[in-house]
Design a protein around this motif. Structure first.
Motif, PDB file in Angstrom:
ATOM      1  N   HIS A 170      -3.813 -22.191  28.359  1.00 55.01           N
ATOM      2  CA  HIS A 170      -2.610 -22.096  27.533  1.00 55.01           C
ATOM      3  C   HIS A 170      -2.671 -20.808  26.741  1.00 55.01           C
ATOM      4  CE1 HIS A 170      -1.754 -26.220  28.526  1.00 55.01           C
ATOM      5  NE2 HIS A 170      -2.975 -26.551  28.162  1.00 55.01           N
ATOM      6  N   VAL A 171      -1.632 -20.012  26.853  1.00 50.49           N
ATOM      7  CA  VAL A 171      -1.532 -18.808  26.025  1.00 50.49           C
ATOM      8  C   VAL A 171      -0.173 -18.848  25.344  1.00 50.49           C
ATOM      9  CG1 VAL A 171      -3.054 -17.403  27.447  1.00 50.49           C
ATOM     10  CG2 VAL A 171      -0.603 -17.448  27.933  1.00 50.49           C
ATOM     11  N   ALA A 172       0.000 -18.011  24.304  1.00 54.13           N
ATOM     12  CA  ALA A 172       1.257 -18.000  23.557  1.00 54.13           C
ATOM     13  C   ALA A 172       1.844 -16.597  23.587  1.00 54.13           C
ATOM     14  CB  ALA A 172       1.029 -18.451  22.118  1.00 54.13           C
ATOM     15  N   ASP A 173       3.161 -16.539  23.386  1.00 53.77           N
ATOM     16  CA  ASP A 173       3.850 -15.254  23.438  1.00 53.77           C
ATOM     17  C   ASP A 173       3.901 -14.562  22.088  1.00 53.77           C
ATOM     18  OD1 ASP A 173       4.398 -15.186  26.110  1.00 53.77           O
ATOM     19  OD2 ASP A 173       6.233 -16.370  25.903  1.00 53.77           O
ATOM     20  N   ASP A 174       3.885 -15.333  21.002  1.00 51.47           N
ATOM     21  CA  ASP A 174       3.997 -14.726  19.678  1.00 51.47           C
ATOM     22  C   ASP A 174       3.098 -15.483  18.705  1.00 51.47           C
ATOM     23  OD1 ASP A 174       5.405 -17.050  19.666  1.00 51.47           O
ATOM     24  OD2 ASP A 174       7.334 -16.173  19.140  1.00 51.47           O
ATOM     25  N   LEU A 175       3.012 -14.951  17.484  1.00 49.91           N
ATOM     26  CA  LEU A 175       2.082 -15.532  16.509  1.00 49.91           C
ATOM     27  C   LEU A 175       2.471 -16.941  16.078  1.00 49.91           C
ATOM     28  CD1 LEU A 175      -0.562 -14.639  15.429  1.00 49.91           C
ATOM     29  CD2 LEU A 175       0.562 -13.526  13.524  1.00 49.91           C
ATOM     30  N   PRO A 176       3.769 -17.227  15.825  1.00 48.83           N
ATOM     31  CA  PRO A 176       4.116 -18.621  15.496  1.00 48.83           C
ATOM     32  C   PRO A 176       3.774 -19.585  16.624  1.00 48.83           C
ATOM     33  CG  PRO A 176       5.900 -17.167  14.874  1.00 48.83           C
ATOM     34  CD  PRO A 176       4.920 -16.330  15.627  1.00 48.83           C
ATOM     35  N   GLY A 177       4.024 -19.157  17.858  1.00 47.32           N
ATOM     36  CA  GLY A 177       3.678 -19.993  19.000  1.00 47.32           C
ATOM     37  C   GLY A 177       2.179 -20.201  19.102  1.00 47.32           C
ATOM     38  N   PHE A 178       1.450 -19.154  18.786  1.00 46.02           N
ATOM     39  CA  PHE A 178      -0.008 -19.241  18.841  1.00 46.02           C
ATOM     40  C   PHE A 178      -0.545 -20.180  17.766  1.00 46.02           C
ATOM     41  CE2 PHE A 178      -4.290 -17.388  18.017  1.00 46.02           C
ATOM     42  CZ  PHE A 178      -4.835 -17.712  19.252  1.00 46.02           C
ATOM     43  N   THR A 179       0.094 -20.134  16.575  1.00 47.17           N
ATOM     44  CA  THR A 179      -0.306 -21.042  15.498  1.00 47.17           C
ATOM     45  C   THR A 179      -0.125 -22.484  15.934  1.00 47.17           C
ATOM     46  OG1 THR A 179       0.507 -19.365  13.969  1.00 47.17           O
ATOM     47  CG2 THR A 179       0.013 -21.515  13.045  1.00 47.17           C
ATOM     48  N   ALA A 180       1.002 -22.764  16.603  1.00 47.63           N
ATOM     49  CA  ALA A 180       1.249 -24.117  17.083  1.00 47.63           C
ATOM     50  C   ALA A 180       0.245 -24.486  18.161  1.00 47.63           C
ATOM     51  CB  ALA A 180       2.673 -24.221  17.617  1.00 47.63           C
ATOM     52  N   LEU A 181      -0.057 -23.534  19.033  1.00 48.14           N
ATOM     53  CA  LEU A 181      -0.982 -23.805  20.133  1.00 48.14           C
ATOM     54  C   LEU A 181      -2.371 -24.129  19.605  1.00 48.14           C
ATOM     55  CD1 LEU A 181      -1.823 -23.624  23.161  1.00 48.14           C
ATOM     56  CD2 LEU A 181      -2.212 -21.200  22.780  1.00 48.14           C
ATOM     57  N   VAL A 182      -2.861 -23.285  18.702  1.00 41.51           N
ATOM     58  CA  VAL A 182      -4.217 -23.467  18.192  1.00 41.51           C
ATOM     59  C   VAL A 182      -4.293 -24.681  17.279  1.00 41.51           C
ATOM     60  CG1 VAL A 182      -5.990 -22.427  16.763  1.00 41.51           C
ATOM     61  CG2 VAL A 182      -4.806 -21.056  18.436  1.00 41.51           C
ATOM     62  N   GLY A 183      -3.235 -24.881  16.459  1.00 39.10           N
ATOM     63  CA  GLY A 183      -3.247 -26.012  15.547  1.00 39.10           C
ATOM     64  C   GLY A 183      -3.062 -27.332  16.262  1.00 39.10           C
ATOM     65  N   GLY A 184      -2.391 -27.297  17.428  1.00 37.98           N
ATOM     66  CA  GLY A 184      -2.068 -28.539  18.116  1.00 37.98           C
ATOM     67  C   GLY A 184      -3.145 -29.036  19.047  1.00 37.98           C
ATOM     68  N   VAL A 185      -4.080 -28.164  19.422  1.00 38.83           N
ATOM     69  CA  VAL A 185      -5.107 -28.586  20.366  1.00 38.83           C
ATOM     70  C   VAL A 185      -6.130 -29.446  19.639  1.00 38.83           C
ATOM     71  CG1 VAL A 185      -6.949 -27.795  21.884  1.00 38.83           C
ATOM     72  CG2 VAL A 185      -4.790 -26.561  21.791  1.00 38.83           C
ATOM     73  N   PRO A 186      -6.334 -30.698  20.057  1.00 37.52           N
ATOM     74  CA  PRO A 186      -7.322 -31.530  19.374  1.00 37.52           C
ATOM     75  C   PRO A 186      -8.744 -31.096  19.732  1.00 37.52           C
ATOM     76  CG  PRO A 186      -6.439 -32.684  21.253  1.00 37.52           C
ATOM     77  CD  PRO A 186      -5.698 -31.378  21.186  1.00 37.52           C
ATOM     78  N   GLY A 187      -9.679 -31.581  18.966  1.00 38.59           N
ATOM     79  CA  GLY A 187     -11.081 -31.323  19.279  1.00 38.59           C
ATOM     80  C   GLY A 187     -11.660 -30.193  18.454  1.00 38.59           C
ATOM     81  N   PRO A 188     -12.281 -29.243  19.110  1.00 41.62           N
ATOM     82  CA  PRO A 188     -13.081 -28.248  18.380  1.00 41.62           C
ATOM     83  C   PRO A 188     -12.289 -27.409  17.400  1.00 41.62           C
ATOM     84  CG  PRO A 188     -12.871 -27.693  20.711  1.00 41.62           C
ATOM     85  CD  PRO A 188     -12.383 -29.085  20.562  1.00 41.62           C
TER      86      PRO A 188
END
Lengths: 194, 138
Positions: A170-188
């Motif tokens: 999973h990669v993101a196109d912009d910083l807000p999308g990346f924040t959601a991606l990183v914040g939404g992934v459970p676990g580590p």
């Protein structure tokens, strides 16, 4: 989760004590050899013509890394910059322009910027990457920039960063999308790095 | 009372005579959260002088009255004006600029800060320096 920011945007951010005095501006960010967290900042003087300072700001002296300023407790937290950068690498020196590969050998692209987490943690969360054509297909004139999470097990070998295979699923196109991606992934991602 | 209401008031001494000058600003000690000095100026081109809060008898209505036998000192240049100053939360985010400050005229304690981004209780003050007023995160 704290605000994510691109390390390049930290340059020229003022360094302010809790007493309200501006001490310096950030010149560059220094991170550890594994590109896992920020270890400090090199500084520039505040005046228009003042050059780089001999003092650096170690991360231990930082109260909080914020959107508009780097807060420090007091001026005594500054240390000799040469001692701070001796074994560490400033971003501009080593990380920017580094190749990003996966463990299987797929080329992702080259590092344009490093995404760090604000607040008190100082984690390196990911990278802004100029994607290679194989990784993100598209017209040649329009090269895509993607945000790639750092993952847990990243290895730095010379001028190349090697990521685990599942980190680039999973990669993101912009910083807000990346924040959601990183914040939404459970676990580590929930906790901080050891 | 508000800082903007005090600014411009004449400074009077009890033994009559004309006013010493008009108030230009109030100096705030951020650590104790109170007004420490009153700064004033005689005429438009006079030098700025200051008196300590201990020598102030009353503030308002209409004037700042000093106790007798006060010798104003030339104001030091290390004064940080509170009005118009940038506000920084200690997390490193800006919170507008200071529009006005309410304070108790008897105890000199600050009561509340009014910023362009809303009101802040005076208890959250951390420091006032050349760059910004730093407040604790709410």
């Amino acid at each position: 989760m704290n605000e994510l920011m691109a390390a390049r945007s930290l340059t020229t951010r003022p360094v302010v004590t809790l007493g309200g005095d501006a001490v310096a501006h950030v010149k560059d960010t220094v991170c550890d050899a594994a590109a896992g967290r920020i270890t400090g900042f090199t500084l520039t003087g505040r005046g228009l013509l003042s050059g780089p300072l001999k003092e650096g700001l170690p991360w231990q002296a930082v109260h909080a890394l914020g959107h508009d300023a780097v807060m420090i407790r007091d001026r005594r937290g500054l240390v000799n910059a040469a001692a701070m950068t001796a074994h560490r690498q400033s971003l501009r020196a080593r990380l920017l322009g580094a190749r990003v590969l996966t463990e299987a050998g797929t080329e992702i692209g080259t590092v344009l910027d490093v995404v760090v987490e604000g607040g008190t943690g100082g984690r390196v969360v990911g990278f802004r990457v100029a994607a290679s054509r194989r990784f993100v297909p598209g017209p040649t004139r329009h090269r895509r920039r993607v945000y790639v999470p750092r993952g847990e097990s990243l290895t730095v070998t010379g001028r190349a960063l090697v990521l685990p295979e599942d980190a680039v699923r999973h990669v993101a196109d912009d910083l807000p999308g990346f924040t959601a991606l990183v914040g939404g992934v459970p676990g580590p991602w929930k906790g901080s790095l050891p | 009372m508000l800082f903007t209401e005090v600014r411009g008031l004449p400074v009077l001494v009890p033994d009559g005579g004309g006013p010493l000058g008009t108030v230009t600003s109030l100096t705030v000690d951020a650590l104790s959260g109170s007004v420490s000095h009153v700064r004033f100026r005689a005429g438009r081109f006079g030098r700025e002088k200051e008196v300590s809060w201990d020598t102030v008898e009353t503030v308002g209505p209409g004037a700042v009255r000093l106790r007798s036998a006060t010798a104003p000192e030339p104001a030091p240049s290390s004064h940080h004006e509170l009005l118009g100053r940038r506000v920084l939360v200690d997390t490193g985010t800006e919170h507008g600029t200071v529009l006005d400050v309410a304070f108790d005229t008897r105890t000199a304690r600050l009561l509340a800060l009014f910023t362009t981004r809303g009101e802040l209780p005076a208890g959250r003050l951390l420091g006032l320096g050349d760059y910004a007023l730093v407040v604790r995160e709410g």
